[in-house]
Every structure is written in C-alpha cells, then in structure tokens.
Design a protein around this motif. Structure first.
Motif, PDB file in Angstrom:
ATOM      1  N   SER A  34      44.242  85.841   1.499  1.00  0.00           N
ATOM      2  CA  SER A  34      43.101  85.294   2.248  1.00  0.00           C
ATOM      3  C   SER A  34      41.797  85.764   1.617  1.00  0.00           C
ATOM      4  O   SER A  34      40.823  84.988   1.497  1.00  0.00           O
ATOM      5  CB  SER A  34      43.172  85.748   3.709  1.00  0.00           C
ATOM      6  OG  SER A  34      44.336  85.247   4.338  1.00  0.00           O
ATOM      7  N   SER A  48      41.292  83.950  -1.586  1.00  0.00           N
ATOM      8  CA  SER A  48      40.999  82.534  -1.367  1.00  0.00           C
ATOM      9  C   SER A  48      39.535  82.294  -1.033  1.00  0.00           C
ATOM     10  O   SER A  48      39.032  81.173  -1.175  1.00  0.00           O
ATOM     11  CB  SER A  48      41.886  82.006  -0.235  1.00  0.00           C
ATOM     12  OG  SER A  48      41.612  80.665   0.044  1.00  0.00           O
ATOM     13  N   SER A  49      38.832  83.332  -0.634  1.00  0.00           N
ATOM     14  CA  SER A  49      37.427  83.179  -0.249  1.00  0.00           C
ATOM     15  C   SER A  49      36.549  82.935  -1.484  1.00  0.00           C
ATOM     16  O   SER A  49      36.740  83.559  -2.537  1.00  0.00           O
ATOM     17  CB  SER A  49      36.954  84.440   0.479  1.00  0.00           C
ATOM     18  OG  SER A  49      35.570  84.378   0.724  1.00  0.00           O
ATOM     19  N   GLN A 104      41.627  81.190  -7.221  1.00  0.00           N
ATOM     20  CA  GLN A 104      41.419  80.729  -5.852  1.00  0.00           C
ATOM     21  C   GLN A 104      42.488  79.710  -5.454  1.00  0.00           C
ATOM     22  O   GLN A 104      43.006  79.741  -4.341  1.00  0.00           O
ATOM     23  CB  GLN A 104      40.016  80.125  -5.711  1.00  0.00           C
ATOM     24  CG  GLN A 104      39.666  79.786  -4.263  1.00  0.00           C
ATOM     25  CD  GLN A 104      38.221  79.352  -4.101  1.00  0.00           C
ATOM     26  OE1 GLN A 104      37.540  79.048  -5.090  1.00  0.00           O
ATOM     27  NE2 GLN A 104      37.727  79.352  -2.882  1.00  0.00           N
ATOM     28  N   SER A 105      42.830  78.821  -6.366  1.00  0.00           N
ATOM     29  CA  SER A 105      43.843  77.810  -6.065  1.00  0.00           C
ATOM     30  C   SER A 105      45.215  78.459  -5.853  1.00  0.00           C
ATOM     31  O   SER A 105      45.999  78.052  -4.987  1.00  0.00           O
ATOM     32  CB  SER A 105      43.917  76.774  -7.190  1.00  0.00           C
ATOM     33  OG  SER A 105      44.278  77.394  -8.413  1.00  0.00           O
ATOM     34  N   ASP A 158      45.221  79.947  -2.453  1.00  0.00           N
ATOM     35  CA  ASP A 158      45.391  78.928  -1.403  1.00  0.00           C
ATOM     36  C   ASP A 158      46.871  78.543  -1.269  1.00  0.00           C
ATOM     37  O   ASP A 158      47.398  78.395  -0.165  1.00  0.00           O
ATOM     38  CB  ASP A 158      44.568  77.687  -1.750  1.00  0.00           C
ATOM     39  CG  ASP A 158      43.066  77.932  -1.653  1.00  0.00           C
ATOM     40  OD1 ASP A 158      42.678  78.901  -0.966  1.00  0.00           O
ATOM     41  OD2 ASP A 158      42.290  77.168  -2.273  1.00  0.00           O
ATOM     42  N   SER A 159      47.528  78.392  -2.402  1.00  0.00           N
ATOM     43  CA  SER A 159      48.952  78.049  -2.387  1.00  0.00           C
ATOM     44  C   SER A 159      49.787  79.180  -1.804  1.00  0.00           C
ATOM     45  O   SER A 159      50.757  78.956  -1.067  1.00  0.00           O
ATOM     46  CB  SER A 159      49.418  77.728  -3.815  1.00  0.00           C
ATOM     47  OG  SER A 159      50.798  77.451  -3.846  1.00  0.00           O
ATOM     48  N   LEU A 170      48.958  81.309   0.454  1.00  0.00           N
ATOM     49  CA  LEU A 170      48.818  81.414   1.908  1.00  0.00           C
ATOM     50  C   LEU A 170      49.866  80.566   2.625  1.00  0.00           C
ATOM     51  O   LEU A 170      50.483  81.003   3.599  1.00  0.00           O
ATOM     52  CB  LEU A 170      47.408  80.987   2.331  1.00  0.00           C
ATOM     53  CG  LEU A 170      46.289  81.990   2.044  1.00  0.00           C
ATOM     54  CD1 LEU A 170      44.920  81.363   2.348  1.00  0.00           C
ATOM     55  CD2 LEU A 170      46.482  83.244   2.885  1.00  0.00           C
ATOM     56  N   THR A 171      50.068  79.359   2.118  1.00  0.00           N
ATOM     57  CA  THR A 171      51.073  78.479   2.738  1.00  0.00           C
ATOM     58  C   THR A 171      52.475  79.061   2.600  1.00  0.00           C
ATOM     59  O   THR A 171      53.260  79.091   3.557  1.00  0.00           O
ATOM     60  CB  THR A 171      51.026  77.087   2.085  1.00  0.00           C
ATOM     61  OG1 THR A 171      49.730  76.524   2.250  1.00  0.00           O
ATOM     62  CG2 THR A 171      52.053  76.164   2.718  1.00  0.00           C
TER      63      THR A 171
END
Length: 274
Positions: free
Chosen positions: A96, A99-100, A181-182, A185-186, A188-189
C-alpha cells in the motif's frame, strides 16, 4: 442302622466341611482382591462381558489420546497460520505504501527489500511449523491431503485432519514485486486473496479442532460409563460378601464340630460289645 465299618455321618460331615471351607475361601479371595470374579467359574457370562468392556475401555483411552494429539496438531498449525497472516498483513501495508504516488522509486526499492524478506519468511514459517518433525503448512506432508485419526473402538470411527498448503508459492506471493507502483498495485490484489485464503484455512483448522474437542469429551464420558458398567459386573459388594463370609465361617465351625462328633459314634457302638 448303626454300623462300625462305615461312618456315613462322618463322611457327610466332612463333605459339608469341604463345601463350607470352599465357600469361606472364595469369600476371602473376593474381599481380598476386591473383585467378584476371580476365576471363570465365579461368573462365566459376566467374565466374558467384563473382558469385552475392558477391551473397549482400553481402546477408548487410546482414542482419547489420539483426539488430544489431533487437537495439538491443529493448534500448532493454527499458530503458524496466524503468523503467516501477520506477515501478509505487513506485506500488504508495504504494498500500500509503495502503491502511493508520494513514494519515489528509490524508496520503493527499500520497501521491496523488506517485502522480499517477508516473502521468504512465509515459506520459512510454513515449513518450520512442525509437529513431531512433520511440516504442517507447506504442503509436503500427508496433512495437506488428509490424515485419518482413530477416535473410537472401531476402525471406521475416524475424523480426518486436513490442513491447507500455505506456502508462498501456493498463496501466489512468491512472484510479487513492489519496486514499481504498478507492481505494488498488482500485489495488493494478490495479497487480499492470500489473506482470505489464510483466513479460510484457519477457519477450517478451528472447525476441526472444535470437532476433536467435542469428540474427546464424548470419549471421556463413554469411558466413564463403561467403567461404571464393568464395576457393577466385576467389583465385589464388600458388605454382602462379608455377610457370606461370616455365614461360611459359622457353617465351617459347625461342620468341624459335627465331624468330630461323628468320629465318636463308632466308639459309642463298640461300648455295646463290652
């Protein structure tokens, strides 16, 4: 008819003396041993039933031990799964943060360093959570496919222990990278799915643990009832047997006196010839 060659009265007295002495010895044996059945002739049917009950009690005692050990296995597995859940939560926090948009790529590299260490620790915890030398959470043992535990007196009285594979590769964490960042994001899922999988595994462990605990209580209750049933068959009623002993003692003494008196009868008859 009075005779001197055969002392029938003495023979009769001795026969009753032997019977009463045997009854007295039997009562003494029962009181001394605390058991109503010291030999098969005491109660053949009762002995057969008591032997079967004793066998069942022994089996139930081992089954209770088996259930207790199963609970210990599940508690150990749950402890390891809890640690993995904590690790995944920390990994999600790092993802997280990465991802910011306020975080630079340089800082993401630092985050990835810890993230990678935690990925390895998931596997370390999965393989290091062991019971009796067997890893419980990494999918390498029979627990991942199911292990039957005997919890009764019959071969069909079993409950299965099944523990999910919580290794990093099985959870999908092993290939994650939050250095971009990408990627974060991946991750996190994937981490959400992994955390859900671990929670599901812990719920399954808890349900199995609860079942084994209830079965252990049931086994203890059954063992107690069978022990009581066996006691009613084999244990001597001390008060009643003491009464039997007292009666046998009196009869034995009376038979001894009667035998002594019977042995004097030929002498009385010989006096007629004087």
């Amino acid at each position: 008819m009075p005779v001197i060659s055969t002392n029938t009265a003495a023979n009769t007295a001795v026969r009753f003396l032997n019977q009463n002495a045997a009854s007295e010895s039997s009562s003494l044996a029962k009181i001394a041993s605390g058991s109503r059945i010291n030999k098969a002739s005491d109660d053949a049917a009762g002995l057969a039933i008591a032997t079967k009950i004793s066998s069942d009690i022994t089996s139930l005692q081992q089954a209770s031990t088996n259930a207790t050990q199963a609970v210990a296995v599940l508690q150990t597995a749950d402890g390891g799964a809890s640690n993995i859940s904590d690790i995944l939560t920390r990994m999600k926090s790092l993802a997280s943060q990465s991802s910011s948009g306020t975080v630079t790529d340089t800082e993401r590299t630092y985050l990835q360093d810890e993230f990678s260490q935690l990925q390895d620790e998931v596997d370390g915890t999965a393989s290091g959570t062991r019971y009796n030398g067997v890893s419980l959470l990494d999918g390498t043992s029979n627990f991942s496919t199911g292990v039957d535990v005997l919890v009764g007196t019959d071969a069909s009285d079993t409950i299965q222990i099944k523990i999910d594979n919580l290794s990093a590769s099985n959870l999908g964490i092993s290939s994650l990278d939050i250095s971009t960042q990408s990627g974060a994001d991946s991750a996190l899922t994937t981490l959400d799915t992994a955390i859900s999988s671990v929670s599901s595994a812990r719920a399954s462990i808890g349900a199995q643990e609860s079942r084994f605990e209830f079965r252990a209580n049931a086994l203890s209750s059954t063992e107690e009832n069978l022990s009581s049933a066996k006691s009613s068959i084999t244990d001597v009623d001390v008060a009643a047997e003491q009464a039997n002993l007292s009666s046998a003692e009196v009869k034995t003494q009376a038979a001894v006196a009667a035998a002594a008196q019977a042995n004097q009868m030929p002498q009385y008859l010989l006096s007629l010839l004087k």
